[in-house]
Motif scaffolding. Structure first.
Motif, PDB file in Angstrom:
ATOM      1  N   GLN A   1       0.904  -1.230  -0.022  1.00 17.73           N
ATOM      2  CA  GLN A   1      -0.109  -0.029   0.009  1.00 17.73           C
ATOM      3  C   GLN A   1       1.093   1.212  -0.094  1.00 17.73           C
ATOM      4  OE1 GLN A   1      -2.953   0.074   2.880  1.00 17.73           O
ATOM      5  NE2 GLN A   1      -3.725   2.239   2.408  1.00 17.73           N
ATOM      6  N   CYS A   2       0.755   2.155  -0.981  1.00 19.43           N
ATOM      7  CA  CYS A   2       1.454   3.304  -1.209  1.00 19.43           C
ATOM      8  C   CYS A   2       1.086   4.505  -0.662  1.00 19.43           C
ATOM      9  CB  CYS A   2       1.825   3.611  -2.661  1.00 19.43           C
ATOM     10  SG  CYS A   2       2.585   2.333  -3.270  1.00 19.43           S
ATOM     11  N   LEU A   3       2.024   5.198  -0.062  1.00 14.99           N
ATOM     12  CA  LEU A   3       1.708   6.814   0.462  1.00 14.99           C
ATOM     13  C   LEU A   3       1.900   7.537  -0.499  1.00 14.99           C
ATOM     14  CD1 LEU A   3       3.480   6.504   3.660  1.00 14.99           C
ATOM     15  CD2 LEU A   3       1.217   6.238   3.534  1.00 14.99           C
ATOM     16  N   ILE A   4       0.911   8.181  -1.388  1.00 16.62           N
ATOM     17  CA  ILE A   4       0.920   9.169  -2.495  1.00 16.62           C
ATOM     18  C   ILE A   4       0.514  10.533  -1.995  1.00 16.62           C
ATOM     19  CG2 ILE A   4       0.128   9.472  -4.834  1.00 16.62           C
ATOM     20  CD1 ILE A   4      -0.346   6.544  -5.038  1.00 16.62           C
ATOM     21  N   THR A   5       1.451  11.452  -2.492  1.00 18.72           N
ATOM     22  CA  THR A   5       1.284  12.906  -2.226  1.00 18.72           C
ATOM     23  C   THR A   5       0.385  13.412  -3.515  1.00 18.72           C
ATOM     24  OG1 THR A   5       2.930  13.078  -0.782  1.00 18.72           O
ATOM     25  CG2 THR A   5       2.238  15.159  -1.820  1.00 18.72           C
ATOM     26  N   TRP A   6      -0.749  14.017  -3.275  1.00 19.41           N
ATOM     27  CA  TRP A   6      -1.283  14.515  -4.347  1.00 19.41           C
ATOM     28  C   TRP A   6      -1.402  16.159  -4.535  1.00 19.41           C
ATOM     29  CZ3 TRP A   6      -3.040  11.027  -7.910  1.00 19.41           C
ATOM     30  CH2 TRP A   6      -3.319   9.872  -7.429  1.00 19.41           C
ATOM     31  N   LYS A   7      -1.607  16.831  -5.682  1.00 15.50           N
ATOM     32  CA  LYS A   7      -1.640  18.350  -5.810  1.00 15.50           C
ATOM     33  C   LYS A   7      -2.861  18.258  -6.627  1.00 15.50           C
ATOM     34  CE  LYS A   7       0.658  21.463  -8.658  1.00 15.50           C
ATOM     35  NZ  LYS A   7       1.848  21.623  -9.227  1.00 15.50           N
TER      36      LYS A   7
ATOM     37  N   ARG B   1       7.997  18.274  -4.914  1.00 14.73           N
ATOM     38  CA  ARG B   1       6.842  18.863  -5.567  1.00 14.73           C
ATOM     39  C   ARG B   1       6.860  18.674  -6.869  1.00 14.73           C
ATOM     40  NH1 ARG B   1       3.044  18.106  -1.948  1.00 14.73           N
ATOM     41  NH2 ARG B   1       1.809  19.567  -2.626  1.00 14.73           N
ATOM     42  N   GLU B   2       7.675  17.844  -7.451  1.00 16.70           N
ATOM     43  CA  GLU B   2       7.764  17.483  -9.083  1.00 16.70           C
ATOM     44  C   GLU B   2       6.663  16.809  -9.520  1.00 16.70           C
ATOM     45  OE1 GLU B   2      10.772  15.190 -12.047  1.00 16.70           O
ATOM     46  OE2 GLU B   2      11.300  15.239  -9.846  1.00 16.70           O
ATOM     47  N   ASP B   3       5.915  17.096 -10.620  1.00 16.43           N
ATOM     48  CA  ASP B   3       5.046  16.123 -10.854  1.00 16.43           C
ATOM     49  C   ASP B   3       5.444  14.756 -11.457  1.00 16.43           C
ATOM     50  OD1 ASP B   3       2.734  15.069 -12.231  1.00 16.43           O
ATOM     51  OD2 ASP B   3       2.293  16.856 -13.550  1.00 16.43           O
ATOM     52  N   LEU B   4       4.754  13.756 -10.943  1.00 18.48           N
ATOM     53  CA  LEU B   4       5.197  12.276 -11.057  1.00 18.48           C
ATOM     54  C   LEU B   4       4.331  11.760 -12.036  1.00 18.48           C
ATOM     55  CD1 LEU B   4       6.135  11.238  -7.271  1.00 18.48           C
ATOM     56  CD2 LEU B   4       7.596  11.924  -9.101  1.00 18.48           C
ATOM     57  N   ASP B   5       3.108  12.493 -12.585  1.00 17.29           N
ATOM     58  CA  ASP B   5       2.356  11.942 -13.681  1.00 17.29           C
ATOM     59  C   ASP B   5       2.943  12.214 -14.938  1.00 17.29           C
ATOM     60  OD1 ASP B   5       0.495  10.817 -12.064  1.00 17.29           O
ATOM     61  OD2 ASP B   5      -0.942  12.377 -11.911  1.00 17.29           O
ATOM     62  N   ALA B   6       3.826  13.232 -15.112  1.00 15.60           N
ATOM     63  CA  ALA B   6       4.598  13.703 -16.326  1.00 15.60           C
ATOM     64  C   ALA B   6       5.162  12.539 -16.910  1.00 15.60           C
ATOM     65  CB  ALA B   6       5.243  14.906 -16.308  1.00 15.60           C
ATOM     66  N   GLY B   7       5.188  12.347 -18.156  1.00 11.07           N
ATOM     67  CA  GLY B   7       6.236  11.448 -18.875  1.00 11.07           C
ATOM     68  C   GLY B   7       7.793  11.830 -18.324  1.00 11.07           C
ATOM     69  N   SER B   8       8.156  12.599 -18.198  1.00  8.69           N
ATOM     70  CA  SER B   8       9.540  12.877 -17.997  1.00  8.69           C
ATOM     71  C   SER B   8      10.332  12.341 -16.519  1.00  8.69           C
ATOM     72  CB  SER B   8       9.675  14.389 -18.233  1.00  8.69           C
ATOM     73  OG  SER B   8       9.057  15.121 -17.065  1.00  8.69           O
ATOM     74  N   SER B   9       9.368  12.038 -15.843  1.00  7.64           N
ATOM     75  CA  SER B   9       9.712  11.828 -14.518  1.00  7.64           C
ATOM     76  C   SER B   9       9.071  10.271 -14.098  1.00  7.64           C
ATOM     77  CB  SER B   9       9.355  12.676 -13.532  1.00  7.64           C
ATOM     78  OG  SER B   9       9.771  12.141 -12.029  1.00  7.64           O
ATOM     79  N   ARG B  10       9.905   9.295 -13.597  1.00  8.11           N
ATOM     80  CA  ARG B  10       9.418   8.273 -13.157  1.00  8.11           C
ATOM     81  C   ARG B  10       9.405   8.108 -11.456  1.00  8.11           C
ATOM     82  NH1 ARG B  10       8.957   4.018 -17.002  1.00  8.11           N
ATOM     83  NH2 ARG B  10       9.631   4.952 -18.967  1.00  8.11           N
ATOM     84  N   ALA B  11       8.318   7.595 -11.325  1.00  5.59           N
ATOM     85  CA  ALA B  11       8.128   7.493  -9.538  1.00  5.59           C
ATOM     86  C   ALA B  11       8.770   6.233  -9.151  1.00  5.59           C
ATOM     87  CB  ALA B  11       6.681   7.596  -9.367  1.00  5.59           C
ATOM     88  N   VAL B  12       9.149   6.195  -7.822  1.00  4.67           N
ATOM     89  CA  VAL B  12       9.591   5.093  -7.142  1.00  4.67           C
ATOM     90  C   VAL B  12       9.110   5.093  -5.871  1.00  4.67           C
ATOM     91  CG1 VAL B  12      11.941   4.751  -8.312  1.00  4.67           C
ATOM     92  CG2 VAL B  12      11.775   6.131  -6.110  1.00  4.67           C
ATOM     93  N   VAL B  13       8.926   3.798  -5.304  1.00  9.10           N
ATOM     94  CA  VAL B  13       8.285   3.634  -4.146  1.00  9.10           C
ATOM     95  C   VAL B  13       9.434   2.745  -3.124  1.00  9.10           C
ATOM     96  CG1 VAL B  13       7.534   1.163  -4.493  1.00  9.10           C
ATOM     97  CG2 VAL B  13       6.332   2.347  -2.622  1.00  9.10           C
TER      98      VAL B  13
ATOM     99  N   TRP C   1      10.089   0.722  -0.401  1.00 11.34           N
ATOM    100  CA  TRP C   1       9.253  -0.360  -0.071  1.00 11.34           C
ATOM    101  C   TRP C   1       9.162  -0.604   1.480  1.00 11.34           C
ATOM    102  CZ3 TRP C   1       6.371  -3.194  -2.988  1.00 11.34           C
ATOM    103  CH2 TRP C   1       5.773  -4.417  -2.522  1.00 11.34           C
ATOM    104  N   ALA C   2      10.150   0.100   2.244  1.00  8.51           N
ATOM    105  CA  ALA C   2      10.200  -0.157   3.693  1.00  8.51           C
ATOM    106  C   ALA C   2       8.854   0.746   4.084  1.00  8.51           C
ATOM    107  CB  ALA C   2      11.488   0.381   4.307  1.00  8.51           C
ATOM    108  N   SER C   3       8.774   1.602   3.487  1.00  6.68           N
ATOM    109  CA  SER C   3       7.780   3.005   3.820  1.00  6.68           C
ATOM    110  C   SER C   3       6.342   3.160   3.110  1.00  6.68           C
ATOM    111  CB  SER C   3       8.069   4.194   4.218  1.00  6.68           C
ATOM    112  OG  SER C   3       8.473   4.755   3.102  1.00  6.68           O
ATOM    113  N   GLY C   4       6.555   2.621   1.997  1.00  2.00           N
ATOM    114  CA  GLY C   4       5.511   2.675   0.976  1.00  2.00           C
ATOM    115  C   GLY C   4       5.371   3.948   0.247  1.00  2.00           C
ATOM    116  N   ALA C   5       6.379   4.895   0.611  1.00  2.00           N
ATOM    117  CA  ALA C   5       6.276   6.301   0.069  1.00  2.00           C
ATOM    118  C   ALA C   5       6.776   6.313  -1.344  1.00  2.00           C
ATOM    119  CB  ALA C   5       6.985   7.255   1.042  1.00  2.00           C
ATOM    120  N   VAL C   6       5.623   7.203  -2.150  1.00  2.00           N
ATOM    121  CA  VAL C   6       6.179   7.257  -3.432  1.00  2.00           C
ATOM    122  C   VAL C   6       6.810   8.699  -3.754  1.00  2.00           C
ATOM    123  CG1 VAL C   6       5.072   7.727  -5.847  1.00  2.00           C
ATOM    124  CG2 VAL C   6       3.967   5.900  -4.045  1.00  2.00           C
ATOM    125  N   VAL C   7       7.930   8.633  -4.385  1.00  2.00           N
ATOM    126  CA  VAL C   7       9.001   9.723  -4.228  1.00  2.00           C
ATOM    127  C   VAL C   7       9.503   9.826  -5.786  1.00  2.00           C
ATOM    128  CG1 VAL C   7       9.431  10.050  -1.858  1.00  2.00           C
ATOM    129  CG2 VAL C   7      10.836   8.750  -3.273  1.00  2.00           C
TER     130      VAL C   7
END
Length: 91
Positions: free
Chosen positions: A12-18, A35-47, A49-55
């Motif tokens: 289960q991931c902890l996702i920050t929304w804007k 605060r970089e947009d992770l939905d844009a094609g130029s950036s890939r998100a990682v999780v 695993w130990a915390s579930g945070a998406v950064v």
């Protein structure tokens, strides 16, 4: 989805929304650090695993942290950072 064999393979991931400025009611996934947009094609998100945070992987690389920037939980940068949408060979 063949790599998912048990519930321990799911996190289960902890996702920050804007909120989107021009699109009423829509939200975008952003890195909680940069605060970089992770939905844009130029950036890939990682999780982390130990915390579930998406950064953003760029944020993790620049900060060289061994603790999650969201939860403060310790993690191993070499083993616990998992790409959310890997390319075929990374899967």
């Amino acid at each position: 989805v063949a790599h998912v064999r048990a519930l321990k393979d799911v996190k289960q991931c902890l996702i920050t929304w804007k909120e989107c400025e021009n699109e009423q009611g829509l939200r975008r996934m952003v890195c909680p650090v940069s605060r970089e947009d992770l939905d844009a094609g130029s950036s890939r998100a990682v999780v982390i695993w130990a915390s579930g945070a998406v950064v953003s992987p760029k944020s993790l690389k620049e900060l060289k942290l061994k603790e999650c920037p969201v939860t403060g939980k310790p993690f191993d940068p070499d083993k616990d950072v998992i790409p959310l949408a890997p390319e075929g060979e990374d899967l």
